[in-house]
Design a protein around this motif. Structure first.
Motif, PDB file in Angstrom:
ATOM      1  N   LEU A 124       0.735  -1.254   0.134  1.00  0.00           N
ATOM      2  CA  LEU A 124      -0.042  -0.156   0.031  1.00  0.00           C
ATOM      3  C   LEU A 124       0.645   1.302  -0.024  1.00  0.00           C
ATOM      4  CD1 LEU A 124      -2.504  -1.260   2.326  1.00  0.00           C
ATOM      5  CD2 LEU A 124      -2.798  -1.383   0.357  1.00  0.00           C
ATOM      6  N   VAL A 125       2.119   1.237  -0.121  1.00  0.00           N
ATOM      7  CA  VAL A 125       2.963   2.234   0.850  1.00  0.00           C
ATOM      8  C   VAL A 125       2.719   3.461  -0.730  1.00  0.00           C
ATOM      9  CG1 VAL A 125       3.981   1.411   2.604  1.00  0.00           C
ATOM     10  CG2 VAL A 125       4.523   0.928   0.280  1.00  0.00           C
ATOM     11  N   GLY A 153      -1.178  13.405   8.214  1.00  0.00           N
ATOM     12  CA  GLY A 153      -1.694  12.428   6.882  1.00  0.00           C
ATOM     13  C   GLY A 153      -0.924  10.910   7.877  1.00  0.00           C
ATOM     14  N   LEU A 154       0.316  11.046   9.329  1.00  0.00           N
ATOM     15  CA  LEU A 154       1.179  10.056   9.214  1.00  0.00           C
ATOM     16  C   LEU A 154      -0.038   9.857  10.399  1.00  0.00           C
ATOM     17  CD1 LEU A 154       3.640   8.000   8.663  1.00  0.00           C
ATOM     18  CD2 LEU A 154       4.652   9.609  10.929  1.00  0.00           C
ATOM     19  N   LEU A 227       8.305   6.348   6.442  1.00  0.00           N
ATOM     20  CA  LEU A 227       9.999   7.117   5.940  1.00  0.00           C
ATOM     21  C   LEU A 227       9.785   7.077   4.384  1.00  0.00           C
ATOM     22  CD1 LEU A 227      13.113   6.523   5.314  1.00  0.00           C
ATOM     23  CD2 LEU A 227      12.831   4.213   4.889  1.00  0.00           C
ATOM     24  N   VAL A 228       8.364   6.946   3.831  1.00  0.00           N
ATOM     25  CA  VAL A 228       8.146   6.754   3.027  1.00  0.00           C
ATOM     26  C   VAL A 228       7.161   8.000   3.192  1.00  0.00           C
ATOM     27  CG1 VAL A 228       5.561   6.505   0.781  1.00  0.00           C
ATOM     28  CG2 VAL A 228       7.559   4.377   2.852  1.00  0.00           C
ATOM     29  N   THR A 239      12.651   5.962  16.259  1.00  0.00           N
ATOM     30  CA  THR A 239      13.254   4.664  15.655  1.00  0.00           C
ATOM     31  C   THR A 239      14.320   5.591  13.767  1.00  0.00           C
ATOM     32  OG1 THR A 239      11.430   4.586  13.537  1.00  0.00           O
ATOM     33  CG2 THR A 239      11.004   3.589  15.868  1.00  0.00           C
ATOM     34  N   SER A 240      13.684   6.770  13.534  1.00  0.00           N
ATOM     35  CA  SER A 240      14.714   6.785  12.356  1.00  0.00           C
ATOM     36  C   SER A 240      16.185   7.471  12.827  1.00  0.00           C
ATOM     37  CB  SER A 240      13.862   7.922  10.865  1.00  0.00           C
ATOM     38  OG  SER A 240      13.885   9.009  12.120  1.00  0.00           O
TER      39      SER A 240
END
Length: 289
Positions: A124-125, A153-154, A227-228, A239-240
């Protein structure tokens, strides 16, 4: 256990098996803690499974400063806390409608919400990325002018994909509650909102706490969607931040272990804070289901 207090052989085997499984789960964590307290030069020379010359907390201080963890912790909380609250509110209301109100197509609706969890996120990304770039939003929501590269959005994608599981769990839990409680509220003149907010929701507190623990862990630990769907580095979740500890040609894995343990602390805090309600929710669900 027998009358004389002697353990049965089957019980001994079961306890031994559970101990082995528990040690298997704890071994990587223990190794990470051990590695984070040792200099990398020492472990590279003597190996990870060796007696240390000295133990130090230097890596934790280095990670806190070099990886800018406070900023990334804040980013994760901006996404995780509203995501958990919105998911539980929407899921609990839908579950109440399915379990308590006689609406048409309740079962197909529950199946539809549950089926959404069967879609793998990796598929889905790309559609999500293209769709987010086409959805306009006000400037105060996203500097890009679209839903892409925004916290909203996230949060929205986490809520959308976690609601189905929560609806499934909460609707089954609400069915175990006595119907007479809701009927008594109706007799007293309570409308749908009061039946949900004042009568049903307080009784679902253990289940909500269990789901809140799981949801916070899932959303907080997400890396793929962020990330996306996020391009600005200062908006990325914690986490990044671990990626910032990896060099192009060399990675200090002891430093990375210290960073991983620090990143995991909020989920542990949430679990221990809600531990009693979490266990109660699992127990009640098992006993009444």
């Amino acid at each position: 256990m027998k009358a004389g207090g002697v353990l049965r052989p089957a019980r001994i085997v079961l306890n031994g098996f559970l101990m082995v499984v528990a040690l298997g789960w704890l071994a990587p964590l223990a190794l990470a803690v051990y590695a984070s307290l040792r200099p990398y030069a020492e472990t590279s020379r003597k190996g990870y499974f060796s007696w240390p010359d000295r133990l130090t907390l230097h890596y934790y201080a280095q990670v806190w400063d070099s990886a800018e963890l406070p900023k990334y912790f804040t980013n994760s909380m901006i996404v995780a806390v509203p995501g958990v609250i919105l998911t539980l509110f929407l899921a609990s209301f839908v579950a109440f409608c399915i379990a308590r109100l006689r609406i048409r197509f309740a079962l197909p609706l529950l199946v539809l919400f549950t089926a959404g969890n069967l879609l793998p996120p990796q598929v889905l990304v790309t559609p999500l990325y293209e769709m987010y770039k086409q959805i306009p939003v006000p400037g105060f929501v996203s500097s890009s002018g679209t839903l892409y590269d925004s916290y909203a959005g996230l949060i929205a994608i986490h809520v959308a994909f976690q609601v189905g599981f929560c609806v499934f769990v909460l609707s089954n839990f609400m069915r175990t509650l006595p119907v007479e409680i809701t009927e008594a509220a109706v007799v007293d003149g309570a409308g749908v909102w009061l039946q949900y907010w004042k009568v049903t929701l307080p009784l679902c507190r253990p289940a909500l706490a269990a789901l809140a623990t799981l949801l916070f862990t899932w959303i907080y630990n997400d890396f793929l969607y962020a990330l996306v769907l996020i391009s600005t580095g200062d908006k990325l979740p914690v986490t990044s931040a671990l990626n910032n500890l990896r060099g192009q040609f060399f990675t200090d894995y002891n430093l990375l272990a210290a960073g991983s343990l620090l990143v995991a602390l909020p989920t542990l805090i949430v679990f221990f804070a809600l531990q009693r309600q979490f266990v109660a929710g699992l127990t009640l669900g098992a006993a009444k289901g």
